[in-house]
Design a protein around this motif. Structure first.
Motif, short mmCIF file in Angstrom:
data_model
loop_
_atom_site.label_atom_id
_atom_site.label_comp_id
_atom_site.label_asym_id
_atom_site.label_seq_id
_atom_site.Cartn_x
_atom_site.Cartn_y
_atom_site.Cartn_z
N PRO A 178 5.19 4.98 -116.74
CA PRO A 178 6.22 6.00 -116.91
C PRO A 178 6.37 6.50 -118.34
CG PRO A 178 7.00 4.24 -115.50
CD PRO A 178 5.68 3.80 -116.05
N LEU A 179 6.01 5.68 -119.33
CA LEU A 179 6.15 6.08 -120.72
C LEU A 179 4.96 6.88 -121.22
CD1 LEU A 179 7.66 2.82 -122.18
CD2 LEU A 179 8.84 4.90 -121.55
N LYS A 180 3.96 7.09 -120.36
CA LYS A 180 2.78 7.82 -120.79
C LYS A 180 2.79 9.26 -120.29
CE LYS A 180 -0.19 3.91 -121.55
NZ LYS A 180 -1.52 3.33 -121.36
N GLU A 181 3.97 9.75 -119.84
CA GLU A 181 4.06 11.13 -119.40
C GLU A 181 4.08 12.05 -120.62
OE1 GLU A 181 7.53 11.24 -117.08
OE2 GLU A 181 6.74 9.98 -115.47
N LYS A 182 4.04 13.34 -120.35
CA LYS A 182 4.06 14.31 -121.44
C LYS A 182 5.36 14.19 -122.23
CE LYS A 182 3.57 19.24 -122.30
NZ LYS A 182 3.41 20.58 -121.69
N LEU A 237 6.00 -4.78 -125.14
CA LEU A 237 4.67 -4.51 -124.56
C LEU A 237 4.79 -3.62 -123.34
CD1 LEU A 237 1.60 -5.16 -124.53
CD2 LEU A 237 2.14 -7.01 -122.95
N ARG A 238 5.76 -3.88 -122.48
CA ARG A 238 5.92 -3.05 -121.28
C ARG A 238 6.33 -1.63 -121.65
NH1 ARG A 238 10.04 -4.67 -118.05
NH2 ARG A 238 10.79 -6.44 -119.24
N GLU A 239 7.20 -1.50 -122.66
CA GLU A 239 7.59 -0.16 -123.11
C GLU A 239 6.40 0.62 -123.64
OE1 GLU A 239 10.47 -0.97 -126.05
OE2 GLU A 239 12.00 -1.69 -124.64
#
Length: 511
Positions: free
Chosen positions: A438-442, A431-433
Protein backbone atom coordinates in the motif's frame (compact mmCIF):
# COMPACT_ATOMS: atom_id res chain seq x y z
CA UNK A 1 18.98 -22.26 -5.22
CA UNK A 2 21.32 -20.51 -2.79
CA UNK A 3 24.49 -21.49 -0.96
CA UNK A 4 25.53 -21.24 2.68
CA UNK A 5 29.20 -21.39 3.66
CA UNK A 6 30.85 -22.02 7.01
CA UNK A 7 34.43 -22.64 8.11
CA UNK A 8 35.60 -25.57 10.23
CA UNK A 9 38.71 -24.70 12.26
CA UNK A 10 41.08 -27.43 13.46
CA UNK A 11 44.04 -26.84 15.79
CA UNK A 12 46.83 -28.97 14.27
CA UNK A 13 49.00 -31.29 16.34
CA UNK A 14 52.50 -31.66 14.88
CA UNK A 15 56.14 -32.19 15.92
CA UNK A 16 58.26 -29.02 16.41
CA UNK A 17 60.19 -29.52 13.14
CA UNK A 18 56.94 -29.37 11.14
CA UNK A 19 56.38 -25.76 12.24
CA UNK A 20 59.48 -24.76 10.24
CA UNK A 21 58.11 -26.56 7.16
CA UNK A 22 54.76 -24.79 7.50
CA UNK A 23 56.50 -21.41 7.72
CA UNK A 24 58.63 -22.18 4.63
CA UNK A 25 55.53 -23.33 2.74
CA UNK A 26 53.63 -20.14 3.55
CA UNK A 27 56.64 -17.97 2.65
CA UNK A 28 56.92 -19.65 -0.76
CA UNK A 29 53.19 -19.27 -1.32
CA UNK A 30 53.37 -15.52 -0.65
CA UNK A 31 56.38 -15.12 -2.96
CA UNK A 32 54.45 -16.78 -5.78
CA UNK A 33 51.36 -14.64 -5.06
CA UNK A 34 53.50 -11.47 -5.14
CA UNK A 35 55.09 -12.64 -8.41
CA UNK A 36 51.70 -13.10 -10.10
CA UNK A 37 50.44 -9.80 -8.74
CA UNK A 38 53.34 -8.05 -10.48
CA UNK A 39 52.59 -9.97 -13.68
CA UNK A 40 48.98 -8.79 -13.53
CA UNK A 41 50.14 -5.21 -12.98
CA UNK A 42 52.28 -5.47 -16.11
CA UNK A 43 49.37 -6.98 -18.09
CA UNK A 44 46.35 -5.16 -16.68
CA UNK A 45 44.12 -6.36 -19.51
CA UNK A 46 44.02 -9.80 -17.89
CA UNK A 47 41.56 -8.44 -15.33
CA UNK A 48 38.95 -7.97 -18.05
CA UNK A 49 38.84 -11.78 -18.49
CA UNK A 50 36.87 -14.23 -16.38
CA UNK A 51 38.76 -16.06 -13.66
CA UNK A 52 39.28 -19.29 -15.63
CA UNK A 53 40.40 -17.42 -18.74
CA UNK A 54 42.68 -15.17 -16.67
CA UNK A 55 44.24 -18.21 -14.99
CA UNK A 56 44.95 -19.79 -18.38
CA UNK A 57 46.49 -16.55 -19.68
CA UNK A 58 48.74 -16.19 -16.63
CA UNK A 59 49.91 -19.80 -16.91
CA UNK A 60 50.85 -19.25 -20.56
CA UNK A 61 52.90 -16.22 -19.55
CA UNK A 62 54.76 -17.94 -16.70
CA UNK A 63 54.65 -21.75 -16.97
CA UNK A 64 56.98 -23.71 -19.27
CA UNK A 65 55.37 -26.49 -21.33
CA UNK A 66 56.38 -28.62 -24.32
CA UNK A 67 54.64 -26.22 -26.71
CA UNK A 68 56.00 -23.14 -24.91
CA UNK A 69 59.33 -24.07 -23.27
CA UNK A 70 60.41 -20.44 -22.82
CA UNK A 71 57.62 -18.33 -21.24
CA UNK A 72 57.95 -14.55 -21.12
CA UNK A 73 58.04 -14.40 -17.30
CA UNK A 74 59.19 -17.83 -16.07
CA UNK A 75 57.92 -18.86 -12.63
CA UNK A 76 60.94 -21.19 -12.29
CA UNK A 77 62.99 -18.14 -11.32
CA UNK A 78 61.07 -18.09 -8.01
CA UNK A 79 61.26 -21.84 -7.27
CA UNK A 80 61.60 -24.94 -9.46
CA UNK A 81 59.07 -27.77 -9.76
CA UNK A 82 56.11 -25.96 -8.19
CA UNK A 83 53.02 -28.23 -8.23
CA UNK A 84 50.27 -27.19 -10.60
CA UNK A 85 47.61 -26.90 -7.87
CA UNK A 86 49.93 -24.81 -5.68
CA UNK A 87 50.53 -22.49 -8.63
CA UNK A 88 46.82 -22.17 -9.41
CA UNK A 89 45.94 -21.44 -5.80
CA UNK A 90 48.50 -18.61 -5.80
CA UNK A 91 47.16 -17.29 -9.14
CA UNK A 92 43.60 -17.13 -7.80
CA UNK A 93 44.81 -15.34 -4.66
CA UNK A 94 46.73 -12.82 -6.76
CA UNK A 95 43.72 -12.26 -9.03
CA UNK A 96 41.51 -11.50 -6.05
CA UNK A 97 43.98 -8.99 -4.63
CA UNK A 98 44.55 -7.39 -8.03
CA UNK A 99 40.83 -6.97 -8.72
CA UNK A 100 40.36 -5.35 -5.31
CA UNK A 101 43.33 -2.99 -5.80
CA UNK A 102 42.39 -1.85 -9.30
CA UNK A 103 38.76 -1.40 -8.25
CA UNK A 104 39.88 0.91 -5.42
CA UNK A 105 42.19 2.74 -7.82
CA UNK A 106 39.36 3.25 -10.32
CA UNK A 107 37.12 4.63 -7.59
CA UNK A 108 39.87 7.01 -6.44
CA UNK A 109 40.41 8.29 -9.97
CA UNK A 110 36.68 8.89 -10.38
CA UNK A 111 36.58 10.91 -7.16
CA UNK A 112 39.59 12.92 -8.29
CA UNK A 113 38.02 13.71 -11.67
CA UNK A 114 34.78 14.71 -9.99
CA UNK A 115 36.66 17.04 -7.64
CA UNK A 116 38.64 18.65 -10.44
CA UNK A 117 35.56 19.08 -12.64
CA UNK A 118 33.64 20.79 -9.84
CA UNK A 119 33.47 24.55 -10.54
CA UNK A 120 35.02 26.73 -7.87
CA UNK A 121 33.17 29.63 -6.28
CA UNK A 122 33.62 33.12 -7.58
CA UNK A 123 36.75 34.76 -6.25
CA UNK A 124 38.00 31.56 -4.57
CA UNK A 125 40.82 29.27 -5.57
CA UNK A 126 40.02 25.63 -6.12
CA UNK A 127 41.32 23.39 -3.35
CA UNK A 128 43.64 20.59 -4.49
CA UNK A 129 42.52 16.99 -4.23
CA UNK A 130 44.31 15.76 -1.11
CA UNK A 131 43.10 12.17 -0.90
CA UNK A 132 45.98 9.77 -1.36
CA UNK A 133 45.68 7.05 -4.01
CA UNK A 134 45.60 3.39 -3.00
CA UNK A 135 48.94 1.60 -3.23
CA UNK A 136 49.69 -2.06 -4.06
CA UNK A 137 50.44 -4.38 -1.13
CA UNK A 138 53.97 -3.86 0.14
CA UNK A 139 54.10 -7.16 2.05
CA UNK A 140 52.17 -10.40 1.64
CA UNK A 141 50.87 -12.57 4.44
CA UNK A 142 48.22 -14.78 2.86
CA UNK A 143 47.34 -18.20 4.23
CA UNK A 144 48.29 -21.01 1.85
CA UNK A 145 45.39 -22.88 0.23
CA UNK A 146 45.57 -26.62 -0.47
CA UNK A 147 43.76 -27.51 -3.66
CA UNK A 148 42.93 -31.09 -4.57
CA UNK A 149 46.18 -33.04 -4.95
CA UNK A 150 47.91 -31.16 -2.13
CA UNK A 151 46.04 -33.04 0.63
CA UNK A 152 44.79 -36.58 1.06
CA UNK A 153 43.74 -39.24 3.60
CA UNK A 154 41.64 -36.85 5.64
CA UNK A 155 40.03 -38.46 8.69
CA UNK A 156 38.51 -37.25 11.94
CA UNK A 157 41.93 -37.20 13.64
CA UNK A 158 44.55 -36.53 10.93
CA UNK A 159 45.28 -35.30 7.42
CA UNK A 160 48.19 -35.59 4.94
CA UNK A 161 49.46 -32.27 3.54
CA UNK A 162 51.98 -31.74 0.77
CA UNK A 163 54.21 -28.86 1.87
CA UNK A 164 57.45 -27.17 0.85
CA UNK A 165 59.97 -27.89 3.60
CA UNK A 166 62.53 -25.35 2.37
CA UNK A 167 64.49 -27.91 0.30
CA UNK A 168 61.89 -30.26 -1.22
CA UNK A 169 58.20 -31.08 -1.48
CA UNK A 170 57.16 -33.62 1.14
CA UNK A 171 53.99 -35.24 2.52
CA UNK A 172 53.47 -34.52 6.22
CA UNK A 173 50.90 -36.25 8.39
CA UNK A 174 49.49 -33.91 11.04
CA UNK A 175 46.93 -34.54 13.74
CA UNK A 176 43.76 -32.47 14.10
CA UNK A 177 41.22 -32.17 16.87
CA UNK A 178 38.13 -34.13 15.81
CA UNK A 179 35.10 -32.19 14.69
CA UNK A 180 32.11 -33.56 12.84
CA UNK A 181 31.10 -32.01 9.55
CA UNK A 182 27.36 -31.20 9.51
CA UNK A 183 25.16 -33.22 7.20
CA UNK A 184 24.54 -31.81 3.76
CA UNK A 185 27.79 -29.83 3.58
CA UNK A 186 30.51 -30.36 0.96
CA UNK A 187 34.21 -29.88 1.78
CA UNK A 188 36.19 -27.08 0.15
CA UNK A 189 39.94 -26.48 -0.13
CA UNK A 190 41.56 -26.19 3.33
CA UNK A 191 43.90 -23.35 4.30
CA UNK A 192 46.95 -23.41 6.56
CA UNK A 193 46.55 -20.47 8.96
CA UNK A 194 49.07 -19.21 11.48
CA UNK A 195 47.78 -17.80 14.78
CA UNK A 196 50.61 -16.68 16.99
CA UNK A 197 52.95 -19.64 17.37
CA UNK A 198 50.33 -22.24 16.44
CA UNK A 199 49.15 -23.52 13.06
CA UNK A 200 45.50 -24.18 12.28
CA UNK A 201 43.67 -25.77 9.37
CA UNK A 202 40.60 -23.84 8.17
CA UNK A 203 38.28 -25.82 5.91
CA UNK A 204 35.31 -24.11 4.21
CA UNK A 205 32.18 -26.21 3.93
CA UNK A 206 29.22 -25.40 1.71
CA UNK A 207 25.64 -26.56 1.35
CA UNK A 208 22.89 -25.76 -1.11
CA UNK A 209 19.55 -24.53 0.17
CA UNK A 210 16.36 -23.21 -1.31
CA UNK A 211 16.61 -19.49 -1.93
CA UNK A 212 14.14 -17.56 0.24
CA UNK A 213 11.76 -15.03 -1.26
CA UNK A 214 12.60 -11.34 -1.17
CA UNK A 215 11.48 -9.21 1.75
CA UNK A 216 8.74 -7.50 -0.29
CA UNK A 217 7.31 -10.88 -1.30
CA UNK A 218 7.47 -12.30 2.22
CA UNK A 219 5.75 -9.29 3.78
CA UNK A 220 2.88 -9.74 1.32
CA UNK A 221 2.09 -13.09 2.99
CA UNK A 222 0.08 -13.11 6.24
CA UNK A 223 1.98 -16.17 7.48
CA UNK A 224 5.33 -14.36 7.59
CA UNK A 225 6.87 -13.68 10.99
CA UNK A 226 9.44 -10.95 11.58
CA UNK A 227 12.02 -10.85 14.37
CA UNK A 228 13.03 -7.25 15.18
CA UNK A 229 16.17 -6.67 17.28
CA UNK A 230 17.02 -3.58 19.32
CA UNK A 231 20.73 -3.62 20.26
CA UNK A 232 21.67 -1.55 23.33
CA UNK A 233 24.67 -0.43 25.36
CA UNK A 234 23.29 -0.97 28.88
CA UNK A 235 20.68 -3.15 30.60
CA UNK A 236 19.91 -5.82 27.98
CA UNK A 237 22.43 -6.20 25.15
CA UNK A 238 19.64 -7.09 22.73
CA UNK A 239 15.83 -7.18 22.89
CA UNK A 240 14.09 -9.33 20.24
CA UNK A 241 10.39 -9.27 19.43
CA UNK A 242 8.62 -11.58 16.98
CA UNK A 243 5.50 -10.28 15.23
CA UNK A 244 3.30 -11.31 12.38
CA UNK A 245 2.93 -9.12 9.31
CA UNK A 246 -0.49 -8.06 10.62
CA UNK A 247 1.11 -6.74 13.82
CA UNK A 248 0.28 -9.51 16.31
CA UNK A 249 3.05 -9.73 18.92
CA UNK A 250 4.01 -13.35 19.60
CA UNK A 251 7.07 -13.33 21.88
CA UNK A 252 9.84 -11.16 23.28
CA UNK A 253 13.31 -12.15 24.44
CA UNK A 254 15.65 -10.05 26.62
CA UNK A 255 19.26 -11.14 26.03
CA UNK A 256 22.38 -10.40 28.02
CA UNK A 257 23.39 -7.99 30.78
CA UNK A 258 24.82 -4.96 29.01
CA UNK A 259 25.55 -3.08 32.24
CA UNK A 260 27.86 -5.86 33.46
CA UNK A 261 29.64 -6.10 30.09
CA UNK A 262 30.17 -2.34 29.93
CA UNK A 263 31.33 -2.18 33.55
CA UNK A 264 33.82 -5.01 33.08
CA UNK A 265 35.28 -3.38 29.96
CA UNK A 266 35.45 0.04 31.65
CA UNK A 267 37.39 -1.39 34.61
CA UNK A 268 39.98 -2.90 32.29
CA UNK A 269 40.27 0.35 30.32
CA UNK A 270 40.70 2.22 33.60
CA UNK A 271 43.57 -0.07 34.55
CA UNK A 272 45.18 0.58 31.15
CA UNK A 273 44.85 4.36 31.66
CA UNK A 274 46.33 4.05 35.17
CA UNK A 275 49.28 1.98 33.92
CA UNK A 276 49.98 4.52 31.19
CA UNK A 277 49.94 7.38 33.68
CA UNK A 278 52.49 5.52 35.81
CA UNK A 279 54.97 4.91 32.99
CA UNK A 280 54.46 8.23 31.22
CA UNK A 281 55.76 6.83 27.92
CA UNK A 282 54.79 4.10 25.44
CA UNK A 283 57.60 2.25 23.69
CA UNK A 284 57.48 2.69 19.92
CA UNK A 285 56.57 -0.45 18.01
CA UNK A 286 55.39 -2.33 21.13
CA UNK A 287 51.89 -3.03 22.42
CA UNK A 288 51.37 -1.66 25.91
CA UNK A 289 49.22 -3.60 28.38
CA UNK A 290 48.99 -6.47 25.91
CA UNK A 291 47.25 -8.85 28.35
CA UNK A 292 44.55 -6.33 29.24
CA UNK A 293 43.90 -5.44 25.60
CA UNK A 294 43.71 -9.14 24.72
CA UNK A 295 41.17 -9.72 27.48
CA UNK A 296 39.00 -6.82 26.24
CA UNK A 297 39.05 -8.12 22.67
CA UNK A 298 38.25 -11.68 23.69
CA UNK A 299 35.35 -10.67 25.92
CA UNK A 300 33.81 -8.43 23.23
CA UNK A 301 34.20 -11.17 20.63
CA UNK A 302 32.72 -13.79 22.94
CA UNK A 303 29.70 -11.66 23.87
CA UNK A 304 29.05 -10.74 20.21
CA UNK A 305 29.07 -14.41 19.19
CA UNK A 306 26.89 -15.51 22.11
CA UNK A 307 24.30 -12.77 21.69
CA UNK A 308 24.09 -13.16 17.91
CA UNK A 309 23.65 -16.92 18.24
CA UNK A 310 20.88 -16.46 20.80
CA UNK A 311 19.12 -13.96 18.54
CA UNK A 312 19.17 -16.44 15.67
CA UNK A 313 18.04 -19.36 17.81
CA UNK A 314 15.15 -17.34 19.24
CA UNK A 315 14.08 -16.32 15.71
CA UNK A 316 14.20 -19.92 14.51
CA UNK A 317 12.22 -21.19 17.50
CA UNK A 318 9.53 -18.61 16.80
CA UNK A 319 9.55 -19.57 13.08
CA UNK A 320 10.55 -16.10 11.93
CA UNK A 321 11.90 -15.75 8.39
CA UNK A 322 13.34 -12.20 8.53
CA UNK A 323 15.69 -10.53 11.02
CA UNK A 324 15.36 -6.74 11.26
CA UNK A 325 18.05 -4.49 12.78
CA UNK A 326 18.62 -0.76 12.94
CA UNK A 327 21.27 0.79 10.71
CA UNK A 328 23.68 2.23 13.30
CA UNK A 329 26.62 3.26 11.17
CA UNK A 330 27.09 6.83 12.38
CA UNK A 331 27.50 6.36 16.13
CA UNK A 332 30.35 8.37 17.63
CA UNK A 333 31.56 8.28 21.27
CA UNK A 334 31.03 11.36 23.40
CA UNK A 335 33.90 13.35 24.85
CA UNK A 336 35.03 12.36 28.31
CA UNK A 337 37.71 10.43 30.15
CA UNK A 338 39.82 7.92 28.26
CA UNK A 339 38.09 4.90 29.80
CA UNK A 340 34.57 6.29 29.18
CA UNK A 341 35.22 7.34 25.57
CA UNK A 342 37.04 4.11 24.70
CA UNK A 343 34.35 2.06 26.40
CA UNK A 344 31.63 3.67 24.29
CA UNK A 345 33.66 3.23 21.11
CA UNK A 346 34.13 -0.48 21.72
CA UNK A 347 30.48 -0.88 22.67
CA UNK A 348 29.55 0.58 19.27
CA UNK A 349 31.98 -1.84 17.61
CA UNK A 350 30.34 -4.73 19.44
CA UNK A 351 26.94 -3.62 18.10
CA UNK A 352 28.28 -3.92 14.57
CA UNK A 353 29.75 -7.34 15.30
CA UNK A 354 26.42 -8.59 16.66
CA UNK A 355 24.71 -7.62 13.41
CA UNK A 356 27.48 -9.12 11.24
CA UNK A 357 27.55 -12.40 13.14
CA UNK A 358 23.76 -12.68 13.34
CA UNK A 359 23.54 -12.11 9.57
CA UNK A 360 25.70 -15.06 8.57
CA UNK A 361 24.47 -17.34 11.37
CA UNK A 362 20.86 -16.74 10.40
CA UNK A 363 21.63 -17.50 6.76
CA UNK A 364 23.63 -20.64 7.53
CA UNK A 365 21.18 -21.96 10.11
CA UNK A 366 17.98 -21.95 8.06
CA UNK A 367 18.19 -19.40 5.26
CA UNK A 368 16.90 -16.42 7.27
CA UNK A 369 17.53 -13.11 5.55
CA UNK A 370 18.63 -9.99 7.40
CA UNK A 371 17.88 -6.35 6.68
CA UNK A 372 18.31 -2.98 8.36
CA UNK A 373 16.04 0.05 8.65
CA UNK A 374 16.37 3.71 9.54
CA UNK A 375 16.77 4.09 13.35
CA UNK A 376 15.23 7.57 13.44
CA UNK A 377 12.96 7.94 16.50
CA UNK A 378 12.47 4.19 17.00
CA UNK A 379 13.05 4.71 20.74
CA UNK A 380 10.94 7.89 20.97
CA UNK A 381 7.75 6.78 19.21
CA UNK A 382 4.94 4.62 20.56
CA UNK A 383 4.49 1.36 18.69
CA UNK A 384 0.68 1.67 18.92
CA UNK A 385 -0.10 5.27 17.96
CA UNK A 386 3.37 6.58 16.94
CA UNK A 387 3.12 9.50 19.37
CA UNK A 388 6.20 10.62 21.31
CA UNK A 389 6.63 8.65 24.53
CA UNK A 390 7.76 9.54 28.03
CA UNK A 391 10.83 7.57 29.03
CA UNK A 392 11.68 7.18 32.71
CA UNK A 393 13.18 4.88 35.32
CA UNK A 394 11.23 3.14 38.06
CA UNK A 395 10.80 5.39 41.09
CA UNK A 396 11.37 8.59 39.11
CA UNK A 397 8.79 11.16 37.97
CA UNK A 398 6.90 10.10 34.85
CA UNK A 399 7.80 13.09 32.69
CA UNK A 400 10.15 14.13 29.91
CA UNK A 401 12.48 11.82 28.03
CA UNK A 402 15.50 10.29 29.79
CA UNK A 403 17.83 8.53 27.29
CA UNK A 404 18.64 5.00 28.38
CA UNK A 405 15.76 4.78 30.88
CA UNK A 406 14.11 1.38 31.23
CA UNK A 407 10.39 2.22 31.02
CA UNK A 408 8.22 4.22 28.68
CA UNK A 409 4.67 5.61 28.72
CA UNK A 410 2.64 6.98 25.83
CA UNK A 411 0.59 9.98 27.06
CA UNK A 412 -1.82 9.61 24.14
CA UNK A 413 -2.84 5.92 24.26
CA UNK A 414 -1.53 5.10 27.80
CA UNK A 415 0.70 2.31 26.52
CA UNK A 416 3.22 1.16 29.18
CA UNK A 417 6.04 -1.29 28.48
CA UNK A 418 9.80 -1.72 28.53
CA UNK A 419 11.41 1.03 26.45
CA UNK A 420 13.68 -1.34 24.50
CA UNK A 421 10.77 -3.64 23.77
CA UNK A 422 8.83 -0.68 22.39
CA UNK A 423 11.85 0.20 20.22
CA UNK A 424 12.05 -3.33 18.80
CA UNK A 425 8.35 -3.17 17.89
CA UNK A 426 8.90 0.13 16.07
CA UNK A 427 11.86 -1.35 14.19
CA UNK A 428 9.63 -4.12 12.85
CA UNK A 429 6.93 -1.62 11.91
CA UNK A 430 9.49 0.53 10.13
CA UNK A 431 10.25 -2.38 7.79
CA UNK A 432 6.57 -2.95 7.02
CA UNK A 433 6.05 0.77 6.42
CA UNK A 434 8.92 0.71 3.96
CA UNK A 435 8.15 -2.43 2.00
CA UNK A 436 4.42 -3.13 2.15
CA UNK A 437 2.47 -2.72 -1.10
CA UNK A 438 0.00 0.00 0.00
CA UNK A 439 2.90 2.40 0.57
CA UNK A 440 4.23 1.90 -2.94
CA UNK A 441 1.34 3.67 -4.68
CA UNK A 442 1.79 6.90 -6.59
CA UNK A 443 2.80 9.67 -4.14
CA UNK A 444 0.58 12.68 -3.47
CA UNK A 445 1.02 15.92 -5.36
CA UNK A 446 3.62 18.29 -3.98
CA UNK A 447 1.00 20.87 -3.03
CA UNK A 448 -0.40 18.48 -0.46
CA UNK A 449 1.34 17.46 2.73
CA UNK A 450 2.49 13.87 2.31
CA UNK A 451 3.25 11.41 5.09
CA UNK A 452 6.40 9.34 5.17
CA UNK A 453 6.10 6.67 2.50
CA UNK A 454 8.11 3.83 1.06
CA UNK A 455 11.17 6.05 0.69
CA UNK A 456 11.60 5.93 4.43
CA UNK A 457 15.27 5.01 4.38
CA UNK A 458 16.84 1.71 5.02
CA UNK A 459 19.65 -0.53 3.88
CA UNK A 460 19.41 -3.29 1.34
CA UNK A 461 18.87 -6.92 2.15
CA UNK A 462 21.87 -9.08 2.88
CA UNK A 463 21.59 -12.76 2.00
CA UNK A 464 25.19 -13.87 1.50
CA UNK A 465 27.05 -14.71 4.67
CA UNK A 466 29.59 -17.14 5.97
CA UNK A 467 30.84 -18.33 9.34
CA UNK A 468 29.97 -20.94 11.88
CA UNK A 469 27.33 -21.23 14.58
CA UNK A 470 28.12 -20.54 18.21
CA UNK A 471 26.50 -21.49 21.54
CA UNK A 472 23.28 -19.67 22.30
CA UNK A 473 20.42 -19.57 24.73
CA UNK A 474 17.12 -17.70 24.97
CA UNK A 475 16.01 -15.70 27.95
CA UNK A 476 12.71 -14.30 29.13
CA UNK A 477 9.87 -13.66 26.74
CA UNK A 478 7.09 -11.17 27.18
CA UNK A 479 3.85 -11.18 25.24
CA UNK A 480 1.77 -8.13 24.50
CA UNK A 481 -1.21 -8.12 26.83
CA UNK A 482 -3.39 -6.49 24.18
CA UNK A 483 -2.67 -9.18 21.60
CA UNK A 484 -2.14 -12.42 23.45
CA UNK A 485 -0.58 -14.18 26.43
CA UNK A 486 3.11 -14.14 27.19
CA UNK A 487 5.57 -15.03 29.90
CA UNK A 488 6.76 -12.65 32.58
CA UNK A 489 9.66 -10.41 31.77
CA UNK A 490 11.77 -11.45 34.75
CA UNK A 491 11.43 -15.21 34.37
CA UNK A 492 14.14 -17.33 32.77
CA UNK A 493 13.37 -20.18 30.45
CA UNK A 494 15.75 -22.39 28.52
CA UNK A 495 15.15 -23.12 24.90
CA UNK A 496 13.60 -26.37 23.83
CA UNK A 497 14.84 -28.49 20.94
CA UNK A 498 17.78 -26.69 19.39
CA UNK A 499 18.14 -26.32 15.62
CA UNK A 500 20.36 -28.92 14.02
CA UNK A 501 23.01 -26.40 12.95
CA UNK A 502 23.24 -24.55 16.28
CA UNK A 503 25.65 -25.53 19.05
CA UNK A 504 24.76 -26.63 22.58
CA UNK A 505 23.16 -23.86 24.63
CA UNK A 506 25.34 -22.02 27.13
CA UNK A 507 24.70 -19.17 29.51
CA UNK A 508 26.45 -15.84 29.10
CA UNK A 509 28.94 -15.37 31.93
CA UNK A 510 27.63 -11.83 32.53
CA UNK A 511 24.11 -13.04 33.34
Amino acid sequence: MAKATKTIRHALQYPPQSAHSFAEHQALYNRVVAFYFEVIQAHEGILSLKNKEALTALEKLTHATEKSPHPILPLSDIAPDIPAMFRRAAINAALGSARAFFSSLKTWRARKEKHEAKPCKKGKKQQPFRERPPVPPRTWNKSASFYAGLWKERSTHSIMLRVWTGSCWSWLKVGALPRDIPEGYALGSPQLVRKGNRWWLHTPIEKTLEAPAKVVEQIASKETRLCAVDVNLDQHVAVCTVQTVEGTILATSFIGNGTAVSGFRKRLLGRIAHNRSQTGIIAEGEQDNADLWRKIRHVDEHIAHQVSARIVQFAIEQQASILVFEHLGNLRPEKGTYSRRSNLKRAYWMKGRIFTYAKYKAWNASGLITCRVNPRNTSRECHRCHALVIRYNEGEPVEGYTPGAALCLCPQCQMRTHADRNASLRIEQRLRERDQEPLKEKPHARSRRATRGSKDPGVGISQDAEGEGQPSIAQARQGDHANGPGTAQGGLRRMGARPSDMATTLRLHFE
